[in-house]
Design a protein around this motif. Structure first.
Motif, PDB file in Angstrom:
ATOM      1  N   ALA A 341       0.856  -1.188   0.000  1.00  0.00           N
ATOM      2  CA  ALA A 341       0.000   0.000   0.000  1.00  0.00           C
ATOM      3  C   ALA A 341       0.889   1.234   0.000  1.00  0.00           C
ATOM      4  CB  ALA A 341      -0.914  -0.002   1.228  1.00  0.00           C
ATOM      5  N   HIS A 342       0.455   2.267  -0.682  1.00  0.00           N
ATOM      6  CA  HIS A 342       1.276   3.469  -0.840  1.00  0.00           C
ATOM      7  C   HIS A 342       1.755   3.991   0.514  1.00  0.00           C
ATOM      8  CE1 HIS A 342      -1.250   3.360  -4.517  1.00  0.00           C
ATOM      9  NE2 HIS A 342      -0.105   3.668  -5.077  1.00  0.00           N
ATOM     10  N   GLY A 343       3.075   4.116   0.638  1.00  0.00           N
ATOM     11  CA  GLY A 343       3.666   4.626   1.869  1.00  0.00           C
ATOM     12  C   GLY A 343       4.027   3.571   2.874  1.00  0.00           C
ATOM     13  N   THR A 401      -4.751  -2.787  -2.646  1.00  0.00           N
ATOM     14  CA  THR A 401      -4.084  -1.789  -3.489  1.00  0.00           C
ATOM     15  C   THR A 401      -3.936  -2.330  -4.907  1.00  0.00           C
ATOM     16  OG1 THR A 401      -2.831  -1.057  -1.560  1.00  0.00           O
ATOM     17  CG2 THR A 401      -2.066  -0.298  -3.706  1.00  0.00           C
ATOM     18  N   ALA A 402      -4.418  -1.558  -5.872  1.00  0.00           N
ATOM     19  CA  ALA A 402      -4.403  -1.986  -7.275  1.00  0.00           C
ATOM     20  C   ALA A 402      -3.135  -1.479  -7.949  1.00  0.00           C
ATOM     21  CB  ALA A 402      -5.647  -1.469  -7.997  1.00  0.00           C
ATOM     22  N   ASN A 403      -1.998  -2.103  -7.608  1.00  0.00           N
ATOM     23  CA  ASN A 403      -0.736  -1.569  -8.130  1.00  0.00           C
ATOM     24  C   ASN A 403       0.271  -2.632  -8.553  1.00  0.00           C
ATOM     25  OD1 ASN A 403      -0.026  -2.525  -5.570  1.00  0.00           O
ATOM     26  ND2 ASN A 403       1.280  -0.769  -5.088  1.00  0.00           N
ATOM     27  N   ILE A 404      -0.161  -3.878  -8.723  1.00  0.00           N
ATOM     28  CA  ILE A 404       0.792  -4.917  -9.115  1.00  0.00           C
ATOM     29  C   ILE A 404       1.416  -4.561 -10.473  1.00  0.00           C
ATOM     30  CG2 ILE A 404       1.055  -7.331  -9.795  1.00  0.00           C
ATOM     31  CD1 ILE A 404       0.731  -6.984  -6.800  1.00  0.00           C
ATOM     32  N   GLY A 405       2.761  -4.529 -10.489  1.00  0.00           N
ATOM     33  CA  GLY A 405       3.487  -4.221 -11.713  1.00  0.00           C
ATOM     34  C   GLY A 405       3.598  -2.756 -12.031  1.00  0.00           C
ATOM     35  N   LEU A 406       3.034  -1.886 -11.185  1.00  0.00           N
ATOM     36  CA  LEU A 406       3.063  -0.448 -11.439  1.00  0.00           C
ATOM     37  C   LEU A 406       4.175   0.215 -10.620  1.00  0.00           C
ATOM     38  CD1 LEU A 406      -0.777   0.323 -11.514  1.00  0.00           C
ATOM     39  CD2 LEU A 406       0.728  -0.411 -13.379  1.00  0.00           C
ATOM     40  N   ALA A 407       4.254   1.539 -10.726  1.00  0.00           N
ATOM     41  CA  ALA A 407       5.389   2.270 -10.155  1.00  0.00           C
ATOM     42  C   ALA A 407       5.523   2.103  -8.652  1.00  0.00           C
ATOM     43  CB  ALA A 407       5.270   3.759 -10.504  1.00  0.00           C
ATOM     44  N   SER A 408       4.417   1.943  -7.932  1.00  0.00           N
ATOM     45  CA  SER A 408       4.503   1.825  -6.476  1.00  0.00           C
ATOM     46  C   SER A 408       4.684   0.387  -6.001  1.00  0.00           C
ATOM     47  CB  SER A 408       3.251   2.426  -5.819  1.00  0.00           C
ATOM     48  OG  SER A 408       2.085   1.734  -6.217  1.00  0.00           O
ATOM     49  N   ASP A 409       4.683  -0.572  -6.918  1.00  0.00           N
ATOM     50  CA  ASP A 409       4.936  -1.978  -6.567  1.00  0.00           C
ATOM     51  C   ASP A 409       6.455  -2.183  -6.544  1.00  0.00           C
ATOM     52  OD1 ASP A 409       4.752  -4.695  -6.094  1.00  0.00           O
ATOM     53  OD2 ASP A 409       4.196  -5.204  -8.156  1.00  0.00           O
ATOM     54  N   ILE A 410       7.093  -1.545  -5.593  1.00  0.00           N
ATOM     55  CA  ILE A 410       8.547  -1.420  -5.555  1.00  0.00           C
ATOM     56  C   ILE A 410       9.172  -2.570  -4.774  1.00  0.00           C
ATOM     57  CG2 ILE A 410      10.460   0.037  -4.742  1.00  0.00           C
ATOM     58  CD1 ILE A 410       8.539   2.449  -5.055  1.00  0.00           C
ATOM     59  N   ILE A 411      10.225  -3.149  -5.318  1.00  0.00           N
ATOM     60  CA  ILE A 411      11.065  -4.073  -4.549  1.00  0.00           C
ATOM     61  C   ILE A 411      12.072  -3.231  -3.776  1.00  0.00           C
ATOM     62  CG2 ILE A 411      12.950  -5.740  -4.728  1.00  0.00           C
ATOM     63  CD1 ILE A 411      11.515  -7.123  -6.928  1.00  0.00           C
ATOM     64  N   ALA A 412      12.212  -3.511  -2.489  1.00  0.00           N
ATOM     65  CA  ALA A 412      13.201  -2.799  -1.680  1.00  0.00           C
ATOM     66  C   ALA A 412      13.774  -3.743  -0.634  1.00  0.00           C
ATOM     67  CB  ALA A 412      12.577  -1.574  -0.998  1.00  0.00           C
ATOM     68  N   ALA A 430      11.606   4.062  -0.914  1.00  0.00           N
ATOM     69  CA  ALA A 430      10.491   3.357  -1.549  1.00  0.00           C
ATOM     70  C   ALA A 430       9.157   3.941  -1.118  1.00  0.00           C
ATOM     71  CB  ALA A 430      10.555   1.870  -1.206  1.00  0.00           C
ATOM     72  N   GLN A 431       9.024   4.228   0.167  1.00  0.00           N
ATOM     73  CA  GLN A 431       7.778   4.802   0.680  1.00  0.00           C
ATOM     74  C   GLN A 431       7.501   6.166   0.054  1.00  0.00           C
ATOM     75  OE1 GLN A 431       9.016   4.534   4.803  1.00  0.00           O
ATOM     76  NE2 GLN A 431       7.544   2.906   5.225  1.00  0.00           N
ATOM     77  N   ILE A 433       8.641   7.392  -2.840  1.00  0.00           N
ATOM     78  CA  ILE A 433       8.323   7.275  -4.270  1.00  0.00           C
ATOM     79  C   ILE A 433       6.876   6.820  -4.449  1.00  0.00           C
ATOM     80  CG2 ILE A 433       8.803   5.970  -6.379  1.00  0.00           C
ATOM     81  CD1 ILE A 433      11.753   5.911  -5.514  1.00  0.00           C
ATOM     82  N   ALA A 434       6.475   5.798  -3.697  1.00  0.00           N
ATOM     83  CA  ALA A 434       5.105   5.292  -3.811  1.00  0.00           C
ATOM     84  C   ALA A 434       4.093   6.359  -3.435  1.00  0.00           C
ATOM     85  CB  ALA A 434       4.935   4.064  -2.927  1.00  0.00           C
ATOM     86  N   THR A 435       4.376   7.098  -2.364  1.00  0.00           N
ATOM     87  CA  THR A 435       3.467   8.160  -1.923  1.00  0.00           C
ATOM     88  C   THR A 435       3.364   9.257  -2.975  1.00  0.00           C
ATOM     89  OG1 THR A 435       3.970   7.724   0.408  1.00  0.00           O
ATOM     90  CG2 THR A 435       3.061   9.884  -0.123  1.00  0.00           C
ATOM     91  N   ARG A 436       4.495   9.606  -3.585  1.00  0.00           N
ATOM     92  CA  ARG A 436       4.491  10.659  -4.608  1.00  0.00           C
ATOM     93  C   ARG A 436       3.648  10.248  -5.821  1.00  0.00           C
ATOM     94  NH1 ARG A 436       3.645  15.546  -5.890  1.00  0.00           N
ATOM     95  NH2 ARG A 436       4.804  16.324  -7.699  1.00  0.00           N
ATOM     96  N   PHE A 437       3.779   8.999  -6.271  1.00  0.00           N
ATOM     97  CA  PHE A 437       2.993   8.568  -7.421  1.00  0.00           C
ATOM     98  C   PHE A 437       1.511   8.448  -7.082  1.00  0.00           C
ATOM     99  CE2 PHE A 437       7.073   7.585  -9.329  1.00  0.00           C
ATOM    100  CZ  PHE A 437       6.856   7.965 -10.634  1.00  0.00           C
ATOM    101  N   ASP A 438       1.213   8.152  -5.826  1.00  0.00           N
ATOM    102  CA  ASP A 438      -0.184   8.157  -5.398  1.00  0.00           C
ATOM    103  C   ASP A 438      -0.750   9.573  -5.449  1.00  0.00           C
ATOM    104  OD1 ASP A 438      -2.542   6.905  -4.399  1.00  0.00           O
ATOM    105  OD2 ASP A 438      -2.062   7.617  -2.389  1.00  0.00           O
ATOM    106  N   GLU A 439       0.052  10.548  -5.039  1.00  0.00           N
ATOM    107  CA  GLU A 439      -0.379  11.954  -5.095  1.00  0.00           C
ATOM    108  C   GLU A 439      -0.596  12.408  -6.541  1.00  0.00           C
ATOM    109  OE1 GLU A 439       2.179  13.402  -1.142  1.00  0.00           O
ATOM    110  OE2 GLU A 439       2.902  13.832  -3.170  1.00  0.00           O
ATOM    111  N   LEU A 440       0.282  11.966  -7.430  1.00  0.00           N
ATOM    112  CA  LEU A 440       0.193  12.380  -8.830  1.00  0.00           C
ATOM    113  C   LEU A 440      -0.937  11.683  -9.586  1.00  0.00           C
ATOM    114  CD1 LEU A 440       3.997  12.292  -9.728  1.00  0.00           C
ATOM    115  CD2 LEU A 440       2.597  14.346  -9.443  1.00  0.00           C
ATOM    116  N   LYS A 441      -1.427  10.541  -9.035  1.00  0.00           N
ATOM    117  CA  LYS A 441      -2.453   9.734  -9.714  1.00  0.00           C
ATOM    118  C   LYS A 441      -2.020   9.417 -11.147  1.00  0.00           C
ATOM    119  CE  LYS A 441      -4.905  10.075  -6.015  1.00  0.00           C
ATOM    120  NZ  LYS A 441      -4.852   8.941  -5.040  1.00  0.00           N
TER     121      LYS A 441
END
Length: 556
Positions: A341-343, A401-412, A430-431, A433-441
């Motif tokens: 989940a984002h963040g 969270t609908a993000n499998i394979g997307l920018a916030s599905d980050i390996i860390a 990682a948190q 970056i994911a939060t930023r892309f969630d903000e940008l939609k």
């Protein structure tokens, strides 16, 4: 899935009792830390930055509900209420007390699990495609072979003191979801001209300070020859591998120094010696193992409710678009549950979440779960008619969270928050970056994008094969993040290319945003992925977006 027989159970219990005695001797001072270190590493126990860390094997990523519930119980009873799923399909507990570790190992043995060879210079946990046994594109389920390799390699007398650790990955699909080309041995199931299954054998892959893509040593190896051939590869490396320098000890360096032709000659010679000793007992054992991996009793029922829910609920439709994969059985889907989940911390799952996932697998998933090398949890067999209810339960638990394979599905990797080897933090980056892309939609518009982050040069976050890779380094006591572009962990595997100078912790998130915005502007259509666009246009426009914008900001 495989179930321990009497021998397996007795073997693991004896190891636990042995380690319990060793722990007691360490606690009473009979063993020094230097004497204890190789003993604890043989049982998956590390001494990290702040505390001990126990790494538990999830063989080829497969779990049943009872095992997942036991992992949750261990997290509550002896840790801080959560576990961390890794890129090796393991789970790590970051805060166990030394005196409690034998109790944890006993609890694992209760459900047919252990921590043997999750560390040390041995053959590590054999990893596999996390869709194994379910994927529509699969030739055959590779997990019986993975289990055969696990049994063969566990406490193998010749391979307990290898030059360095050794990792094997296997897939039964032409579409590589196991990063086989970045392993010491990668096994890709293929068909010969007669339609018989066998394996393409890849050797000498690996990431870390000297990243290399593995080389094909056999285009087609009959399945009956697999075990003696793998033994030949490991034994040749065991003799040739560099023990004078741990940074040059991996098989990738051996292959590089001697050349794939010479390694192939030596392996074939050793294989010719070994093959007669394998009289077919291994194939008898494999046939026995295969009986544990029979497909579930799939049901046939209408999927009208699923289609209606997709039409009526945009959030559900978005989740099905990103988090489902095609199943081999009609009416079924493979569900990837994002624990990102984002963040949130990539790979971390609370005990409550583990129990809920166990319940879902038991009620809706034919009693199976998988851990992916991308640090998510898979329900491999879910009928589409059950998906609205599965989604609702996941949503209530914060796991939809609908993000499998997307920018916030980050390996860390755990980075400097936990790891004694790390030179920079991974989790906060990682948190952010994911939060930023969630903000940008923006991430659904961007589409498939694999961002991978490592907190040191050891590359536990697989950054070299990320479409966007981030490596955290220490520059004169300051965290600095180096970016690579164009990495790929699939059957078309590639090592990413460095963009140039690194970025500070404050600069790295805006830098990633500039790269992604440059891609959106450059792509020829929404269907052209980031990796396709990078391969078409090259590094130059991305470097311009990264550094010219930075120079303008500095000038202002």
């Amino acid at each position: 899935m495989y179930h321990y027989n009497d021998f397996d159970a007795a073997f693991v219990r004896e190891r636990v009792a042995q380690f319990r005695a060793q722990v007691n001797r360490r606690i009473d001072g009979s063993l020094t830390e230097d004497e204890f270190r190789p003993l604890r590493l043989m049982n998956g126990l590390y001494l990290q930055l702040h505390a001990y860390m126990l790494r538990v094997a999830v063989p080829y990523g497969t779990l049943n509900p009872a095992q997942m519930r036991q992992l949750a119980y261990i997290a509550d009873r002896w840790d801080k209420g959560y576990g961390h799923f890794t890129t090796r399909q393991n789970i790590q507990y970051n805060w166990p007390k030394l005196a409690d570790v034998p109790n944890i190992l006993d609890a694992l043995a209760d459900v047919g699990m252990h921590a043997i060879q999750t560390s040390g210079n041995t053959i590590r946990n054999v990893t596999a495609d996390h869709f194994a046994g379910a994927a529509a594109d699969e030739i055959a389920d590779p997990r019986p072979v993975a289990e055969l390799l696990r049994q063969w390699s566990t406490d193998h007398p010749e391979f307990q003191f290898l030059p360095r650790k050794f990792k094997i990955a296997i897939t039964g699909s032409p579409n590589d979801r196991a990063v086989t080309r970045a392993h010491d041995i990668g096994l890709r199931m293929v068909l010969n001209d007669a339609g018989e299954p066998g394996f393409e054998v890849i050797v000498g892959g690996g990431l870390g300070r000297t990243p290399m893509i593995g080389k094909v040593i056999r285009d087609f190896l009959p399945q009956a020859d697999l075990l003696p051939y793998v033994e030949a590869v490991v034994s040749v490396w065991n003799l040739l591998g560099r023990r004078d320098n741990k940074y040059k000890a991996r098989i990738k360096i051996t292959v590089h120094e001697h050349g794939i032709e010479e390694i192939s000659r030596l392996v074939e010679d050793r294989f010719a010696e070994l093959r007669p000793a394998f009289s077919g007992v291994d194939q008898d054992l494999l046939a026995e193992i295969e009986q544990h991996f029979q497909p579930p009793a799939f049901t046939i029922k209408p999927v009208d409710g699923y289609e209606a829910a997709r039409a009526a609920n945009p959030a559900f439709r978005s989740w099905t678009d990103t988090n489902l994969a095609q199943h081999k059985a009609p009416g079924y889907a493979i569900v990837s549950v994002s624990i990102k989940a984002h963040g949130q911390t990539p790979g971390d799952a609370t005990s409550e979440q583990m129990r809920m996932l166990a319940d879902l697998a038991e009620v809706f998933g034919h009693g199976e779960l998988r851990i992916s090398h991308e640090q998510n949890v898979i329900l491999p067999h879910v009928h589409k008619s059950d998906l609205p209810e599965v989604y609702a339960r996941l949503r209530d638990a914060g796991l939809a969270t609908a993000n499998i394979g997307l920018a916030s599905d980050i390996i860390a990797c755990p980075g400097m928050d936990y790891c004694a080897l790390a030179t920079a933090r991974s989790i906060p980056i990682a948190q952010e970056i994911a939060t930023r892309f969630d903000e940008l939609k923006l991430e659904h518009e961007v589409g498939p994008l694999k961002i991978k982050i490592s907190g040191c040069i050891n590359a536990c976050g697989h950054h070299h094969v990320g479409h966007i890779g981030i490596l955290g380094l220490d520059r004169a006591g300051v965290e600095n993040y180096q970016i690579t572009l164009g990495g790929d962990g699939t059957e078309d595997a590639a090592i990413g290319t460095k963009t140039g100078p690194g970025f500070s912790a404050d600069e790295i998130v805006p830098a990633i945003e500039r790269i992604v915005r440059a891609y959106v502007a450059l792509r020829e259509s929404p269907e052209e992925t980031f990796l396709q666009a990078f391969r078409r246009v090259g590094m130059t426009p991305f470097k311009s977006a990264l550094y010219e914008a930075e120079e303008k900001a500095d000038a202002a």
